[in-house]
Design an enzyme around this catalytic site. Structure first.
Site, mmCIF file in Angstrom:
data_model
loop_
_atom_site.group_PDB
_atom_site.id
_atom_site.type_symbol
_atom_site.label_atom_id
_atom_site.label_comp_id
_atom_site.label_asym_id
_atom_site.label_seq_id
_atom_site.Cartn_x
_atom_site.Cartn_y
_atom_site.Cartn_z
ATOM 1 N N ASN A 210 50.343 -0.029 47.767
ATOM 2 C CA ASN A 210 50.434 1.434 47.802
ATOM 3 C C ASN A 210 49.347 1.979 48.726
ATOM 4 O OD1 ASN A 210 47.929 1.982 46.203
ATOM 5 N ND2 ASN A 210 49.084 0.812 44.677
ATOM 6 N N LYS A 337 49.733 9.538 28.952
ATOM 7 C CA LYS A 337 49.018 8.286 29.254
ATOM 8 C C LYS A 337 47.729 8.197 28.446
ATOM 9 C CE LYS A 337 51.076 7.655 33.773
ATOM 10 N NZ LYS A 337 51.040 7.879 35.198
#
Ligand code: PMT
Length: 405
Positions: A210, A337
């Protein structure tokens, strides 16, 4: 640990000059910028060239040899130093400095400097025990000079007794201890930070990854270190220089990052996961380069371990801080999260924001804590942001103290 520290070594004449060479070498290896001044007697034992090679700096020995016409060398050196060490220090130089005498390069620098000065004496045991020498040492100690006592043992003159220059390793350790910042919020605390992307190999020449540059994680590591932490930075492949004073563990894949973080987890006080870890990796790594063909190709991916979630399951005393890279429903997704991974804090960035996210020098984030505090940090350089985030985390943990970890 000694990066950016300027240390001036004054070498005076005795057989222990050879140990001063090792001292200069070890201080340079520890990251210090080291300069050397020698007396004429010291040059009878070792040449200036040896010290020049070890320090990668000019060596000074003549008060009237001005290498740079814009400055006066002995004043410039005196002002430059963060710390001055006289090693080996002979009875002669101790006596001169105790009585304000300055008649060569070493003693003029010592008279002119306002930096801390340490003496590491080395001489024959009978000289060291002479009343005049003891008197001079006492005078200097009262004036604020520090002494690194010589050790006992076999002396070059054939005597056995006190007078050997302390070992260079020991002197380097004392220097390192001297520069450890004291009374900072994270002094003595182990902080583990991850940064950068991970790379998941497809074959010997290709990988899945990424756009993380590592800037955010490296900024967090630098900020933690400046706040006194013993920082371990677990870094994926990036092209950044590690911040000074940080121990870096280089990794490539999510599996390697997991292993490095786990190894450092048990005694960590704070763990901050700024890395953009690949969620998937190729199910198979081809040992040879995959040949192209005319048809399309499919790569099967499998899940990597969620490192942060696993750390959350194993959490004891650690303060666990995650980052969330979101593109939609930013706060809700980040909050999810925080809960799912059993975190104490989450730093949420909207990675579609032109002022933040991957690769930028700035970031815009919201810090959420499990206690419900919520603070938005507007666009600012990642370095400034990292310090503010850490200070907020330290403050909440100290004040709130209700983090039932
Ligand atoms: O590196 P820069 O170019 O400066 O960019 C900074 C950043 C955008 C990468 C950084 O600010 C950031 O948001 N890092 C987290 C990126 C990410 O992976 O977010 P996530 O929402 O997918 O993951 C949530 C958390 O779980 C993260 O702390 C991540 O490190 C962790 N995670 C994710 C997957 C996985 N397998 N293991 C993990 O530990």
């Amino acid at each position: 640990m000694l990066a950016n520290k300027k240390i001036l070594i004054c070498v005076t004449g005795g057989i222990a000059v050879y140990k001063a060479v090792a001292l200069v070498s070890k201080l340079s290896q520890a990251g210090a910028d080291v300069k050397v001044v020698m007396t004429k007697s010291a040059m009878e034992f070792v040449t200036p060239l040896t010290f020049q090679a070890m320090s990668r700096n000019d060596v000074y020995f003549d008060t009237f040899d001005e290498k740079d016409s814009r400055v006066i060398a002995h004043i410039d050196l005196a002002d430059w130093a963060d710390l001055v060490i006289v090693a080996p220090a002979t009875a002669n130089v101790i006596g001169k400095v105790a009585n304000g005498i300055s008649d060569d390069m070493v003693t003029t620098v010592l008279l002119a400097t306002t930096a801390e000065v340490w003496f590491a004496p080395a001489m024959n045991v009978n000289m060291y025990e002479k009343r005049s020498v003891i008197r001079n040492i006492d005078t200097l100690a009262k004036d604020g000079y520090r002494f690194i006592e010589p050790s006992e043992g076999f002396l070059a003159c054939g005597y056995v007794g006190k007078g050997r220059l302390e070992e260079p390793e020991k002197i380097v350790k004392l220097v390192q201890e001297n520069f450890v910042p004291k009374n900072l919020p994270l002094t003595g605390k182990k902080v583990v930070i991850t940064a950068g992307p991970t790379r998941e190999r497809i074959d010997p020449v290709r990988y899945v990854s990424n756009f993380s540059s590592g800037k955010m994680g490296y900024a967090m590591a630098e900020a933690a270190t400046k706040l006194g932490a013993k920082t371990i930075l677990v870094s994926g492949p990036v092209s950044l220089n590690p911040p000074s004073g940080v121990q870096v563990i280089h990794v490539e894949s999510a599996a390697e990052m997991f292993e490095a973080v786990s190894r450092n987890y048990d005694d960590a006080e704070i763990v901050i996961k700024a890395a953009a870890v690949a969620d998937y990796r190729p199910a198979e790594i081809h040992p040879q380069k995959i040949k192209k063909s005319d048809s399309d190709s499919v790569i099967n991916l499998e899940r990597t371990t969620d490192i942060l979630k696993t750390l959350g399951e194993r959490k004891q005393q650690q303060i666990l801080v995650g980052f969330a890279a979101e593109t939609e429903n930013v706060i809700e997704n980040g909050m999810g999260k925080l809960e799912r991974k059993n975190l104490d804090f989450i730093i949420i960035n909207d990675v579609t924001d032109p002022d933040g996210g991957f690769g930028n020098d700035t970031n815009v984030v919201t810090l959420l804590s499990k206690n419900g505090t919520n603070k938005l940090y507007p666009a600012m350089p990642k370095n400034d942001l990292a310090t503010l985030l850490l200070e907020a985390i330290i403050e909440e943990v100290k004040v709130g103290n209700s983090h039932d970890r």
